[in-house]
Design a protein around this motif. Structure first.
Motif, PDB file in Angstrom:
ATOM      1  N   GLY A  51      32.612  10.608 -11.957  1.00 58.21           N
ATOM      2  CA  GLY A  51      32.892  11.995 -12.334  1.00 58.21           C
ATOM      3  C   GLY A  51      34.106  12.560 -11.627  1.00 58.21           C
ATOM      4  O   GLY A  51      34.758  11.899 -10.824  1.00 58.21           O
ATOM      5  N   PRO A  52      34.390  13.811 -11.910  1.00 59.22           N
ATOM      6  CA  PRO A  52      35.574  14.454 -11.323  1.00 59.22           C
ATOM      7  C   PRO A  52      35.333  15.046  -9.930  1.00 59.22           C
ATOM      8  O   PRO A  52      36.249  15.549  -9.301  1.00 59.22           O
ATOM      9  CB  PRO A  52      35.887  15.564 -12.329  1.00 59.22           C
ATOM     10  CG  PRO A  52      34.569  15.929 -12.891  1.00 59.22           C
ATOM     11  CD  PRO A  52      33.789  14.645 -12.946  1.00 59.22           C
ATOM     12  N   SER A  53      34.100  14.970  -9.439  1.00 60.59           N
ATOM     13  CA  SER A  53      33.762  15.629  -8.180  1.00 60.59           C
ATOM     14  C   SER A  53      34.132  14.759  -6.975  1.00 60.59           C
ATOM     15  O   SER A  53      33.521  13.714  -6.730  1.00 60.59           O
ATOM     16  CB  SER A  53      32.266  15.938  -8.143  1.00 60.59           C
ATOM     17  OG  SER A  53      31.927  16.519  -6.917  1.00 60.59           O
ATOM     18  N   LYS A  54      35.121  15.216  -6.226  1.00 59.91           N
ATOM     19  CA  LYS A  54      35.525  14.482  -5.024  1.00 59.91           C
ATOM     20  C   LYS A  54      34.593  14.792  -3.854  1.00 59.91           C
ATOM     21  O   LYS A  54      34.482  13.994  -2.922  1.00 59.91           O
ATOM     22  CB  LYS A  54      36.965  14.824  -4.647  1.00 59.91           C
ATOM     23  CG  LYS A  54      37.962  14.422  -5.714  1.00 59.91           C
ATOM     24  CD  LYS A  54      37.863  12.941  -6.027  1.00 59.91           C
ATOM     25  CE  LYS A  54      38.780  12.593  -7.181  1.00 59.91           C
ATOM     26  NZ  LYS A  54      38.517  11.297  -7.743  1.00 59.91           N
ATOM     27  N   SER A  55      33.903  15.931  -3.908  1.00 52.89           N
ATOM     28  CA  SER A  55      32.972  16.261  -2.827  1.00 52.89           C
ATOM     29  C   SER A  55      31.786  15.306  -2.827  1.00 52.89           C
ATOM     30  O   SER A  55      31.270  14.939  -1.764  1.00 52.89           O
ATOM     31  CB  SER A  55      32.503  17.715  -2.935  1.00 52.89           C
ATOM     32  OG  SER A  55      31.835  17.928  -4.154  1.00 52.89           O
ATOM     33  N   LEU A  56      31.348  14.862  -4.001  1.00 49.83           N
ATOM     34  CA  LEU A  56      30.282  13.860  -4.060  1.00 49.83           C
ATOM     35  C   LEU A  56      30.751  12.527  -3.497  1.00 49.83           C
ATOM     36  O   LEU A  56      29.977  11.800  -2.870  1.00 49.83           O
ATOM     37  CB  LEU A  56      29.788  13.676  -5.493  1.00 49.83           C
ATOM     38  CG  LEU A  56      28.823  14.729  -6.005  1.00 49.83           C
ATOM     39  CD1 LEU A  56      28.502  14.483  -7.469  1.00 49.83           C
ATOM     40  CD2 LEU A  56      27.567  14.754  -5.184  1.00 49.83           C
ATOM     41  N   LEU A  57      31.992  12.201  -3.702  1.00 52.44           N
ATOM     42  CA  LEU A  57      32.555  10.977  -3.145  1.00 52.44           C
ATOM     43  C   LEU A  57      32.534  11.036  -1.616  1.00 52.44           C
ATOM     44  O   LEU A  57      32.144  10.069  -0.956  1.00 52.44           O
ATOM     45  CB  LEU A  57      33.980  10.766  -3.658  1.00 52.44           C
ATOM     46  CG  LEU A  57      34.684   9.488  -3.258  1.00 52.44           C
ATOM     47  CD1 LEU A  57      33.992   8.289  -3.876  1.00 52.44           C
ATOM     48  CD2 LEU A  57      36.131   9.528  -3.706  1.00 52.44           C
ATOM     49  N   VAL A  58      32.902  12.182  -1.066  1.00 53.25           N
ATOM     50  CA  VAL A  58      32.897  12.357   0.387  1.00 53.25           C
ATOM     51  C   VAL A  58      31.465  12.316   0.924  1.00 53.25           C
ATOM     52  O   VAL A  58      31.183  11.648   1.924  1.00 53.25           O
ATOM     53  CB  VAL A  58      33.598  13.674   0.780  1.00 53.25           C
ATOM     54  CG1 VAL A  58      33.411  13.977   2.244  1.00 53.25           C
ATOM     55  CG2 VAL A  58      35.074  13.612   0.423  1.00 53.25           C
ATOM     56  N   LEU A  59      30.542  13.021   0.264  1.00 50.59           N
ATOM     57  CA  LEU A  59      29.149  13.022   0.708  1.00 50.59           C
ATOM     58  C   LEU A  59      28.521  11.636   0.601  1.00 50.59           C
ATOM     59  O   LEU A  59      27.724  11.237   1.444  1.00 50.59           O
ATOM     60  CB  LEU A  59      28.345  14.045  -0.084  1.00 50.59           C
ATOM     61  CG  LEU A  59      28.655  15.504   0.209  1.00 50.59           C
ATOM     62  CD1 LEU A  59      27.877  16.410  -0.727  1.00 50.59           C
ATOM     63  CD2 LEU A  59      28.344  15.842   1.653  1.00 50.59           C
ATOM     64  N   GLY A  60      28.874  10.895  -0.442  1.00 54.45           N
ATOM     65  CA  GLY A  60      28.379   9.526  -0.578  1.00 54.45           C
ATOM     66  C   GLY A  60      28.887   8.630   0.535  1.00 54.45           C
ATOM     67  O   GLY A  60      28.148   7.805   1.072  1.00 54.45           O
ATOM     68  N   THR A  61      30.147   8.801   0.894  1.00 57.00           N
ATOM     69  CA  THR A  61      30.720   8.027   1.995  1.00 57.00           C
ATOM     70  C   THR A  61      30.023   8.354   3.308  1.00 57.00           C
ATOM     71  O   THR A  61      29.704   7.453   4.097  1.00 57.00           O
ATOM     72  CB  THR A  61      32.232   8.306   2.112  1.00 57.00           C
ATOM     73  OG1 THR A  61      32.854   8.022   0.856  1.00 57.00           O
ATOM     74  CG2 THR A  61      32.861   7.466   3.195  1.00 57.00           C
ATOM     75  N   ILE A  62      29.757   9.627   3.535  1.00 58.25           N
ATOM     76  CA  ILE A  62      29.040  10.034   4.749  1.00 58.25           C
ATOM     77  C   ILE A  62      27.628   9.450   4.757  1.00 58.25           C
ATOM     78  O   ILE A  62      27.133   9.007   5.799  1.00 58.25           O
ATOM     79  CB  ILE A  62      29.020  11.568   4.867  1.00 58.25           C
ATOM     80  CG1 ILE A  62      30.431  12.082   5.146  1.00 58.25           C
ATOM     81  CG2 ILE A  62      28.058  12.023   5.963  1.00 58.25           C
ATOM     82  CD1 ILE A  62      30.559  13.581   5.070  1.00 58.25           C
ATOM     83  N   GLY A  63      26.974   9.413   3.596  1.00 57.61           N
ATOM     84  CA  GLY A  63      25.639   8.817   3.505  1.00 57.61           C
ATOM     85  C   GLY A  63      25.645   7.337   3.841  1.00 57.61           C
ATOM     86  O   GLY A  63      24.762   6.852   4.557  1.00 57.61           O
ATOM     87  N   ILE A  64      26.630   6.618   3.344  1.00 58.44           N
ATOM     88  CA  ILE A  64      26.738   5.185   3.646  1.00 58.44           C
ATOM     89  C   ILE A  64      27.015   4.966   5.134  1.00 58.44           C
ATOM     90  O   ILE A  64      26.423   4.088   5.772  1.00 58.44           O
ATOM     91  CB  ILE A  64      27.830   4.528   2.777  1.00 58.44           C
ATOM     92  CG1 ILE A  64      27.442   4.575   1.298  1.00 58.44           C
ATOM     93  CG2 ILE A  64      28.111   3.102   3.218  1.00 58.44           C
ATOM     94  CD1 ILE A  64      26.196   3.783   0.946  1.00 58.44           C
ATOM     95  N   LEU A  65      27.900   5.768   5.707  1.00 63.54           N
ATOM     96  CA  LEU A  65      28.178   5.656   7.146  1.00 63.54           C
ATOM     97  C   LEU A  65      26.932   5.973   7.968  1.00 63.54           C
ATOM     98  O   LEU A  65      26.679   5.336   8.995  1.00 63.54           O
ATOM     99  CB  LEU A  65      29.335   6.577   7.535  1.00 63.54           C
ATOM    100  CG  LEU A  65      30.704   6.185   6.983  1.00 63.54           C
ATOM    101  CD1 LEU A  65      31.737   7.249   7.332  1.00 63.54           C
ATOM    102  CD2 LEU A  65      31.130   4.836   7.509  1.00 63.54           C
TER     103      LEU A  65
END
Length: 77
Positions: A51-65
């Motif tokens: 999707g177009p949401s970059k905030s979800l990309l950032v939150l997903g990265t934080i979740g993986i970390l």
């Protein structure tokens, strides 16, 4: 790191004069936390990429970390 944080919280509680009982961390609770953050992280990364949401990309990265850090803590436990 969890034990150090717990010890610091006990010291602060004694200085302030508050009696707060923090829940004790167990290996099974850490494993549940790792599972949950991995699912949320992968979901966030997937939706952020598709999707177009970059905030979800950032939150997903934080979740993986977070799941990686939890895995390290489980090995220390």
């Amino acid at each position: 790191m969890i034990k150090q944080l717990d010890a610091a919280l006990v010291k602060v509680n004694k200085m302030v004069g508050v009696d707060v009982n923090t829940p004790r961390v167990t290996k099974s609770k850490l494993q549940y936390s790792r599972y949950f953050t991995t699912v949320v992280g992968v979901g966030g990364l997937t939706l952020g990429i598709i999707g177009p949401s970059k905030s979800l990309l950032v939150l997903g990265t934080i979740g993986i970390l977070s799941s990686i850090a939890t895995t390290i803590e489980i090995k220390k436990f």
